[in-house]
Write an enzyme that holds these catalytic residues in place. Structure first.
Site, PDB file in Angstrom:
ATOM      1  N   CYS A 142       0.841  -1.192   0.000  1.00  0.00           N
ATOM      2  CA  CYS A 142       0.000   0.000   0.000  1.00  0.00           C
ATOM      3  C   CYS A 142       0.879   1.245   0.000  1.00  0.00           C
ATOM      4  CB  CYS A 142      -0.895  -0.029   1.238  1.00  0.00           C
ATOM      5  SG  CYS A 142      -1.619   1.557   1.680  1.00  0.00           S
ATOM      6  N   GLU A 143       0.616   2.168  -0.917  1.00  0.00           N
ATOM      7  CA  GLU A 143       1.456   3.358  -1.000  1.00  0.00           C
ATOM      8  C   GLU A 143       1.185   4.347   0.133  1.00  0.00           C
ATOM      9  OE1 GLU A 143      -0.946   6.386  -3.985  1.00  0.00           O
ATOM     10  OE2 GLU A 143       0.504   5.002  -4.853  1.00  0.00           O
ATOM     11  N   HIS A 144       0.079   4.188   0.838  1.00  0.00           N
ATOM     12  CA  HIS A 144      -0.244   5.124   1.918  1.00  0.00           C
ATOM     13  C   HIS A 144       0.508   4.823   3.210  1.00  0.00           C
ATOM     14  CE1 HIS A 144      -4.224   5.396  -0.464  1.00  0.00           C
ATOM     15  NE2 HIS A 144      -3.417   6.359  -0.844  1.00  0.00           N
ATOM     16  N   HIS A 145       0.748   3.536   3.477  1.00  0.00           N
ATOM     17  CA  HIS A 145       1.420   3.151   4.730  1.00  0.00           C
ATOM     18  C   HIS A 145       2.639   2.257   4.501  1.00  0.00           C
ATOM     19  CE1 HIS A 145      -2.846   3.974   5.837  1.00  0.00           C
ATOM     20  NE2 HIS A 145      -2.286   4.599   6.840  1.00  0.00           N
ATOM     21  N   GLN A 184      -5.102  -0.627  -4.778  1.00  0.00           N
ATOM     22  CA  GLN A 184      -5.700  -1.749  -5.497  1.00  0.00           C
ATOM     23  C   GLN A 184      -6.417  -1.290  -6.770  1.00  0.00           C
ATOM     24  OE1 GLN A 184      -7.638  -4.718  -3.053  1.00  0.00           O
ATOM     25  NE2 GLN A 184      -9.201  -5.091  -4.609  1.00  0.00           N
ATOM     26  N   HIS A 221      -5.748  -6.092   3.049  1.00  0.00           N
ATOM     27  CA  HIS A 221      -4.825  -4.974   3.231  1.00  0.00           C
ATOM     28  C   HIS A 221      -4.385  -4.899   4.697  1.00  0.00           C
ATOM     29  CE1 HIS A 221      -5.601  -2.818  -0.705  1.00  0.00           C
ATOM     30  NE2 HIS A 221      -6.539  -3.754  -0.698  1.00  0.00           N
ATOM     31  N   CYS A 231      -2.791  -2.604   6.140  1.00  0.00           N
ATOM     32  CA  CYS A 231      -2.991  -1.285   6.736  1.00  0.00           C
ATOM     33  C   CYS A 231      -4.373  -1.177   7.373  1.00  0.00           C
ATOM     34  CB  CYS A 231      -2.807  -0.189   5.687  1.00  0.00           C
ATOM     35  SG  CYS A 231      -3.932  -0.305   4.281  1.00  0.00           S
TER      36      CYS A 231
END
Length: 218
Positions: A137-140, A178, A206, A208
């Site tokens: 995941c690019e956010h976390h 995703q 996920h 995260c």
């Protein structure tokens, strides 16, 4: 304004050439001063990145920089990077992260090679199910894992089945969401074989969401 006036000015004073020459020298001096003062100093304005744009560092340099960064992270969370169990952890982490993001150095055309074949007689849907994917995941920067199902209707061309899985690997081994991962796989297949239609479904968990935040599987 001063620079512009220098470029457009062409007046000569035939009566006093020495005065005109003196004026030109003064203007040139002022222009030089303006140019030098308006040019930022590289040392004061540039930020140090892991590598320069268009000039990637060697693998050894990347590993060294990432290993040092991991040692800092370990200290920040209250760990001792010098204790026995963590001595080699920063380097292992750096190597693992480079592998898990290796898709940045690949494109779908590199993994497809020449595995596209003519098949004018085949018009039925081709389906490949339950391809394992593992991404981050690019956010976390936490993993999400699951399966992907791909179906397409040929339009004179078919692609080697294993290449569909390889295309999925290229895009999943990047920092992702995703939704974009799904779209990128569709776009790659459309470009490779121009099918009559293509569909991609991804089911994943996920971390995260599982390990933090809402703490639910989904």
């Amino acid at each position: 304004a001063e620079v512009s006036s220098v470029s457009t000015s062409s007046i000569k004073n035939n009566k006093d050439e020495e005065l005109e020459a003196s004026k030109k020298r003064k203007i040139a001096s002022e222009t030089s001063t303006i140019t030098e003062s308006s040019t930022p100093s590289p040392s004061s304005s540039c930020t140090e990145y892991c590598h320069k744009v268009g000039e990637p560092d060697s693998e050894t340099e990347k590993l060294a920089q990432m290993t040092a960064a991991c040692q800092t992270i370990l200290k920040c969370i209250g760990e001792d990077p010098d204790r026995e169990g963590l001595l080699k952890t920063p380097e292992r982490w750096a190597k693992a992260l480079l592998f898990m993001t290796s898709g940045y150095s690949l494109g779908p055309e590199q993994v497809i090679n020449d595995a596209v074949f003519s098949a004018d007689s085949h018009k039925e849907i081709v389906v490949v199910k339950n391809i394992d994917i593992h991404s981050m995941c690019e956010h976390h920067m936490l993993p999400f894992t699951g399966v992907i199902h791909v179906g397409y209707i040929p339009n004179g061309k078919i692609i080697g089945l294993s290449k569909i899985a390889r295309i999925a690997d290229v895009f999943s081994r990047r920092l992702q969401v995703q939704e974009r991962l799904t779209r990128e796989i569709v776009d790659a297949l459309e470009e490779a074989i121009q099918p009559m239609g293509v569909g991609v479904v991804i089911e994943s968990s996920h971390f995260c969401m599982v390990m933090r935040g809402v703490q639910k599987v989904g």
